[in-house]
Motif scaffolding. Structure first.
Motif, PDB file in Angstrom:
ATOM      1  N   PRO A  97       0.469  -5.103  -7.781  1.00 48.92           N
ATOM      2  CA  PRO A  97      -0.177  -4.673  -9.021  1.00 48.92           C
ATOM      3  C   PRO A  97      -1.654  -4.339  -8.847  1.00 48.92           C
ATOM      4  CG  PRO A  97       0.554  -6.953  -9.187  1.00 48.92           C
ATOM      5  CD  PRO A  97       1.051  -6.434  -7.902  1.00 48.92           C
ATOM      6  N   GLY A  98      -2.360  -5.093  -8.019  1.00 46.02           N
ATOM      7  CA  GLY A  98      -3.781  -4.824  -7.801  1.00 46.02           C
ATOM      8  C   GLY A  98      -3.983  -3.408  -7.290  1.00 46.02           C
ATOM      9  N   ILE A  99      -3.161  -3.027  -6.320  1.00 46.20           N
ATOM     10  CA  ILE A  99      -3.289  -1.690  -5.740  1.00 46.20           C
ATOM     11  C   ILE A  99      -2.940  -0.620  -6.771  1.00 46.20           C
ATOM     12  CG2 ILE A  99      -2.284  -0.123  -4.042  1.00 46.20           C
ATOM     13  CD1 ILE A  99      -2.088  -2.403  -2.142  1.00 46.20           C
ATOM     14  N   VAL A 100      -1.835  -0.815  -7.468  1.00 53.31           N
ATOM     15  CA  VAL A 100      -1.400   0.191  -8.439  1.00 53.31           C
ATOM     16  C   VAL A 100      -2.458   0.382  -9.513  1.00 53.31           C
ATOM     17  CG1 VAL A 100       0.316   0.719 -10.209  1.00 53.31           C
ATOM     18  CG2 VAL A 100       1.043  -0.242  -8.029  1.00 53.31           C
ATOM     19  N   ILE A 101      -2.931  -0.733 -10.062  1.00 56.27           N
ATOM     20  CA  ILE A 101      -3.865  -0.629 -11.187  1.00 56.27           C
ATOM     21  C   ILE A 101      -5.184  -0.006 -10.748  1.00 56.27           C
ATOM     22  CG2 ILE A 101      -5.250  -2.009 -12.791  1.00 56.27           C
ATOM     23  CD1 ILE A 101      -2.674  -3.829 -12.947  1.00 56.27           C
TER      24      ILE A 101
ATOM     25  N   ILE B  56       5.016  -3.305 -14.607  1.00 58.00           N
ATOM     26  CA  ILE B  56       3.904  -3.884 -13.852  1.00 58.00           C
ATOM     27  C   ILE B  56       3.119  -4.867 -14.700  1.00 58.00           C
ATOM     28  CG2 ILE B  56       1.672  -3.276 -12.827  1.00 58.00           C
ATOM     29  CD1 ILE B  56       3.044  -0.985 -11.508  1.00 58.00           C
ATOM     30  N   GLU B  57       2.876  -4.496 -15.950  1.00 58.78           N
ATOM     31  CA  GLU B  57       2.112  -5.391 -16.817  1.00 58.78           C
ATOM     32  C   GLU B  57       2.878  -6.684 -17.085  1.00 58.78           C
ATOM     33  OE1 GLU B  57      -0.964  -5.357 -17.798  1.00 58.78           O
ATOM     34  OE2 GLU B  57      -1.275  -3.504 -16.696  1.00 58.78           O
ATOM     35  N   PHE B  58       4.217  -6.611 -17.056  1.00 57.62           N
ATOM     36  CA  PHE B  58       4.988  -7.824 -17.339  1.00 57.62           C
ATOM     37  C   PHE B  58       4.937  -8.800 -16.169  1.00 57.62           C
ATOM     38  CE2 PHE B  58       8.930 -10.279 -17.067  1.00 57.62           C
ATOM     39  CZ  PHE B  58       8.771 -11.026 -18.224  1.00 57.62           C
ATOM     40  N   TYR B  59       5.187  -8.318 -14.967  1.00 58.88           N
ATOM     41  CA  TYR B  59       5.289  -9.298 -13.880  1.00 58.88           C
ATOM     42  C   TYR B  59       3.949  -9.688 -13.286  1.00 58.88           C
ATOM     43  CZ  TYR B  59       4.623  -6.910  -9.405  1.00 58.88           C
ATOM     44  OH  TYR B  59       4.087  -6.317  -8.322  1.00 58.88           O
ATOM     45  N   ARG B  60       2.908  -8.865 -13.520  1.00 59.84           N
ATOM     46  CA  ARG B  60       1.609  -9.148 -12.921  1.00 59.84           C
ATOM     47  C   ARG B  60       1.079 -10.554 -13.234  1.00 59.84           C
ATOM     48  NH1 ARG B  60      -3.805  -7.882 -14.288  1.00 59.84           N
ATOM     49  NH2 ARG B  60      -3.021  -7.333 -16.323  1.00 59.84           N
ATOM     50  N   PRO B  61       1.126 -10.994 -14.510  1.00 60.54           N
ATOM     51  CA  PRO B  61       0.561 -12.319 -14.773  1.00 60.54           C
ATOM     52  C   PRO B  61       1.490 -13.490 -14.445  1.00 60.54           C
ATOM     53  CG  PRO B  61       1.057 -11.178 -16.827  1.00 60.54           C
ATOM     54  CD  PRO B  61       1.568 -10.336 -15.727  1.00 60.54           C
ATOM     55  N   LEU B  62       2.735 -13.221 -14.003  1.00 60.81           N
ATOM     56  CA  LEU B  62       3.654 -14.328 -13.713  1.00 60.81           C
ATOM     57  C   LEU B  62       3.125 -15.164 -12.545  1.00 60.81           C
ATOM     58  CD1 LEU B  62       7.189 -12.650 -13.878  1.00 60.81           C
ATOM     59  CD2 LEU B  62       6.103 -14.093 -15.581  1.00 60.81           C
ATOM     60  N   PRO B  63       3.212 -16.506 -12.685  1.00 56.17           N
ATOM     61  CA  PRO B  63       2.760 -17.331 -11.564  1.00 56.17           C
ATOM     62  C   PRO B  63       3.701 -17.147 -10.362  1.00 56.17           C
ATOM     63  CG  PRO B  63       3.447 -18.686 -13.433  1.00 56.17           C
ATOM     64  CD  PRO B  63       3.654 -17.279 -13.824  1.00 56.17           C
ATOM     65  N   PRO B  64       3.142 -16.980  -9.170  1.00 53.16           N
ATOM     66  CA  PRO B  64       3.957 -16.675  -7.991  1.00 53.16           C
ATOM     67  C   PRO B  64       5.091 -17.673  -7.755  1.00 53.16           C
ATOM     68  CG  PRO B  64       1.626 -16.593  -7.454  1.00 53.16           C
ATOM     69  CD  PRO B  64       1.721 -17.022  -8.866  1.00 53.16           C
TER      70      PRO B  64
ATOM     71  N   CYS C  20       0.831  -1.203   0.000  1.00 54.69           N
ATOM     72  CA  CYS C  20       0.000   0.000   0.000  1.00 54.69           C
ATOM     73  C   CYS C  20       0.870   1.258   0.000  1.00 54.69           C
ATOM     74  CB  CYS C  20      -0.915   0.016   1.220  1.00 54.69           C
ATOM     75  SG  CYS C  20      -2.199  -1.221   1.141  1.00 54.69           S
ATOM     76  N   PHE C  21       1.912   1.245   0.860  1.00 65.23           N
ATOM     77  CA  PHE C  21       2.775   2.416   0.964  1.00 65.23           C
ATOM     78  C   PHE C  21       3.446   2.749  -0.356  1.00 65.23           C
ATOM     79  CE2 PHE C  21       2.862   2.089   5.696  1.00 65.23           C
ATOM     80  CZ  PHE C  21       2.480   3.403   5.918  1.00 65.23           C
ATOM     81  N   ILE C  22       3.779   1.706  -1.117  1.00 68.50           N
ATOM     82  CA  ILE C  22       4.441   1.965  -2.389  1.00 68.50           C
ATOM     83  C   ILE C  22       3.424   2.032  -3.513  1.00 68.50           C
ATOM     84  CG2 ILE C  22       6.079   0.979  -4.052  1.00 68.50           C
ATOM     85  CD1 ILE C  22       7.652   0.011  -1.620  1.00 68.50           C
ATOM     86  N   GLY C  23       2.413   1.183  -3.449  1.00 66.33           N
ATOM     87  CA  GLY C  23       1.475   1.055  -4.556  1.00 66.33           C
ATOM     88  C   GLY C  23       0.566   2.263  -4.729  1.00 66.33           C
TER      89      GLY C  23
ATOM     90  N   LEU D  19     -12.604   3.852  -4.568  1.00 63.22           N
ATOM     91  CA  LEU D  19     -12.108   2.869  -5.544  1.00 63.22           C
ATOM     92  C   LEU D  19     -10.754   2.319  -5.124  1.00 63.22           C
ATOM     93  CD1 LEU D  19     -12.880   3.985  -9.206  1.00 63.22           C
ATOM     94  CD2 LEU D  19     -13.273   1.762  -8.139  1.00 63.22           C
ATOM     95  N   ILE D  20      -9.908   3.205  -4.548  1.00 62.82           N
ATOM     96  CA  ILE D  20      -8.601   2.741  -4.077  1.00 62.82           C
ATOM     97  C   ILE D  20      -8.784   1.693  -2.986  1.00 62.82           C
ATOM     98  CG2 ILE D  20      -6.486   3.423  -2.878  1.00 62.82           C
ATOM     99  CD1 ILE D  20      -6.630   6.094  -4.259  1.00 62.82           C
ATOM    100  N   LEU D  21      -9.703   1.969  -2.068  1.00 65.46           N
ATOM    101  CA  LEU D  21      -9.943   1.017  -0.983  1.00 65.46           C
ATOM    102  C   LEU D  21     -10.469  -0.315  -1.512  1.00 65.46           C
ATOM    103  CD1 LEU D  21     -11.295   3.294   1.821  1.00 65.46           C
ATOM    104  CD2 LEU D  21      -9.446   1.656   2.033  1.00 65.46           C
ATOM    105  N   ALA D  22     -11.334  -0.248  -2.518  1.00 64.78           N
ATOM    106  CA  ALA D  22     -11.828  -1.487  -3.125  1.00 64.78           C
ATOM    107  C   ALA D  22     -10.651  -2.267  -3.708  1.00 64.78           C
ATOM    108  CB  ALA D  22     -12.852  -1.165  -4.199  1.00 64.78           C
ATOM    109  N   GLY D  23      -9.735  -1.551  -4.358  1.00 68.60           N
ATOM    110  CA  GLY D  23      -8.538  -2.181  -4.914  1.00 68.60           C
ATOM    111  C   GLY D  23      -7.694  -2.806  -3.820  1.00 68.60           C
ATOM    112  N   MET D  24      -7.598  -2.108  -2.680  1.00 70.20           N
ATOM    113  CA  MET D  24      -6.820  -2.654  -1.571  1.00 70.20           C
ATOM    114  C   MET D  24      -7.428  -3.950  -1.062  1.00 70.20           C
ATOM    115  SD  MET D  24      -5.971   0.846   0.500  1.00 70.20           S
ATOM    116  CE  MET D  24      -5.407   0.095   2.009  1.00 70.20           C
TER     117      MET D  24
END
Lengths: 279, 336
Positions: free
Chosen positions: A163-167, A127-135, A103-106, A206-211
């Motif tokens: 990524p969820g928070i940023v997007i 962000i778009e590159f690493y977001r779909p990578l499997p953990p 949250c602090f960074i995103g 909306l940010i809180l929903a993302g969080m």
């Protein structure tokens, strides 16, 4: 008794064919609670019957009472050197620390990317590159870079949540009505004013929903994060018990994980209500 | 007329016998094998199983350790598998539908405990306060805890962590761990990077804690295709014989299968004990159907240990472990 007098007319009018007006007076909230209880009860009953009759192999699906016994034992005596609250504490510490970092960074990153087109163009590919990578794929690399201690676990959870928070923050900021911005500017608002008095309050819900979504996502990666070299944590407990085919501990751990997830989500909603009563 | 009838009869007989044969023949056989050095790699490399089972689709699946194999068996993902004695004790206690049919290998110094040579660790007592890794639930995890118990060292005095063999190698290179008990081919990477061997699994065998890997078959498969269990054993026995008779060629095969330099493969081979099939029925190993061998004792000792570790709920009676070991198939193969 007249139904018309009831303030709950609209939700219950559908139900008129059912028996008695007494039932019709049950408020909507407890009605859905009732239905939810039915779901849980049916599920529990099915579980009890299936295991009692012997349709399910106990190796894969332990009986409810065995799972309960595992719960009591883990609460009091512990599983492999740590009690359930200790396992849960270790996991919650990891999740909440990583989520707070995300949250602090995103959020600032999202606001920046939402307000400035250049920033978005610069940072989006990453962000778009690493977001779909499997953990798990990411995790092997993190373990090589950061070692087997807490830092690699926290990083994995952090990267899962970010990524969820940023997007969602980008979306929240870009969807702020430009009229608000112009109105504030015409009244002489500085950039700082715009940020704290226009963008954040308007985009806040909306940010809180993302969080919330992001916290859920962090949570789902927990077991993966605790597979490597942990010796405490709910995820580790489940993983370790699976190795020894202790399905009672596995199921108990999953139920505890589920409840904890619900509680975390409720807490997020509570915080949202406190911070943004206008939403 | 007569001719027609005869033709019909012939065709019908052929169809029937073909159907009967098809019934006994599995379309696909999945063999789970452990990522370690033994003759199963030879059997796989030379395609000996395919020769025994023409027309059957043979699939090999690699498992990193006993824990993974156990999950594959519990999930019914394999027909044949290989397990070390701790996972076997777990599987037998948990009534997994499997039987032990073949000695895959005895573990000597192919499995060892390695310690950092610059940390001045000369005995298990020196491990106090150090970080020690082992794949939990495997043979080496079992031996580590047994060895600590025998020396009177409290496991709680050190940090024992659960790592897969490949992760142990990575953690070692980073300097995260001070000691590890695990197996080749990853063991070698650790030894070459500032490690020295403290105890080997072979030494533990001499102290009364033998560790081994046993070939298992799923009960459902064995009931449906008993002759294919024999074919499997025959192929594995050929692999073992090849290993014993052609050590140089075997080393080349191992080197290729595990992508290792030849000298390493040769050394790892020597650290693994292969038991020729006609000796597997002796007292020391499986024993006979009439009198089961010492593998049963090892299983009971392992299970007892795991019960004390609270990894297993209760110790089963001896008869259950005896029922798990099934020398009957190998008895048929070598004609006894």
């Amino acid at each position: 008794m007249s139904v018309e007098a009831s303030p709950m007319e609209i939700p219950i009018s559908v139900d008129r064919t059912q028996r008695g007006s007494l039932r019709l007076n049950i408020p909507k909230v407890s009605r859905s609670l009732l239905l939810s209880t039915v779901t849980v009860a049916v599920l529990l009953a099915a579980w009890a019957i299936v295991t009692e009759v012997g349709w399910a192999n106990e190796l894969f699906l332990a009986k409810p009472q065995t799972v309960w016994a595992a719960f009591v034992k883990t609460m009091t005596k512990g599983y492999q050197g740590a009690t359930l609250p200790q396992h849960l504490g270790a996991s919650l510490y990891r999740i909440l620390t990583a989520f707070a970092l995300a949250c602090f960074i995103g959020i600032p990153l999202g606001v920046l990317m939402g307000v400035s087109r250049n920033a978005r163009a610069l940072l989006n590919p990453l962000i778009e590159f690493y977001r779909p990578l499997p953990p798990l794929g990411l995790y092997t690399l993190l373990v090589m870079w950061l070692g087997i201690g807490e830092s690699s676990k926290l990083s994995l959870l952090f990267l899962a949540g970010l990524p969820g928070i940023v997007i969602s923050t980008i979306q929240a900021v870009t969807s702020v009505d430009p009229v608000y911005v112009r109105a504030a500017q015409s009244l002489g608002a500085t950039r700082r004013h715009l940020l704290f008095h226009v963008y954040l309050p308007a985009a806040g819900p909306l940010i809180l929903a993302g969080m919330r979504i992001s916290l859920g996502f962090t949570y789902t990666v927990l077991v993966a994060a605790e597979i490597v070299a942990a010796s405490a944590g709910i995820g580790w407990m489940i993983w370790d018990a699976a190795k020894f085919l202790l399905s009672d501990v596995v199921i108990m751990g999953l139920i505890v994980l589920g409840f904890t997830g619900v509680v975390l989500d409720l807490m997020m909603r509570g915080i949202a209500k406190l911070l943004m009563p206008w939403a | 007329m007569m001719k027609r009838l005869l033709a019909t009869l012939v065709i019908a007989t052929m169809a029937l016998s073909a159907a009967a044969r098809a019934e006994e023949k599995p379309t696909k056989v999945t063999v789970g094998y452990l990522n370690l050095v033994n003759a199963q790699l030879v059997t796989k490399h030379l395609g000996l199983l395919a020769k025994e089972m023409p027309g059957v689709d043979i699939k090999y699946v690699k498992a990193g350790g006993g824990g993974d194999m156990l999950r594959a068996i519990a999930g019914n993902d394999v027909d044949f598998g290989g397990l070390g004695n701790p996972p076997t004790a777990i599987g037998a206690t948990r009534a997994l539908p499997i039987k032990g049919i073949l000695v895959i290998n005895m573990l000597d110094y192919v499995e060892s405990m390695v310690v950092r040579s610059d940390k001045n660790i000369t005995s298990l007592k020196d491990l106090k306060g150090k970080t020690v890794a082992a794949p939990f639930g495997s043979t080496t995890h079992y031996l580590l805890l047994q060895a600590l118990k025998d020396e009177g060292v409290d496991p709680a005095s050190m940090k024992i962590i659960d790592l897969a063999p490949s992760d142990i190698a990575a953690a070692w290179l980073r300097g995260d761990i001070d000691a590890a008990w695990f197996w080749e081919p990853n063991l070698d990477k650790v030894v070459k990077n500032g490690g020295k061997i403290l105890v080997t699994s072979g030494e533990m065998a001499k102290r009364g804690y033998p560790t081994w890997d046993i070939g298992v078959v799923m009960n459902a498969f064995a009931e449906k295709y008993p002759s294919y269990v024999e074919k499997f054993i025959k192929a594995e026995c050929e692999g073992i014989d090849f290993w014993l008779k052609n050590p140089e060629k075997t080393a080349e095969i191992i080197a290729e299968e595990l992508s290792l330099p030849l000298p390493d493969a040769t050394r790892m081979m020597k650290g693994t004990g292969m038991v020729p099939c006609n000796q597997q029925l002796t007292e020391e190993y499986l024993g006979t159907s009439a009198k089961k061998g010492r593998f049963v004792d090892t299983l009971i000792a392992t299970a007892d240990f795991l019960v004390k570790q609270e990894r297993l709920p209760k110790l089963l009676p001896r008869a259950d472990f005896e029922a798990f070991i099934q020398p009957a198939y190998i008895e048929k193969v070598i004609g006894r």
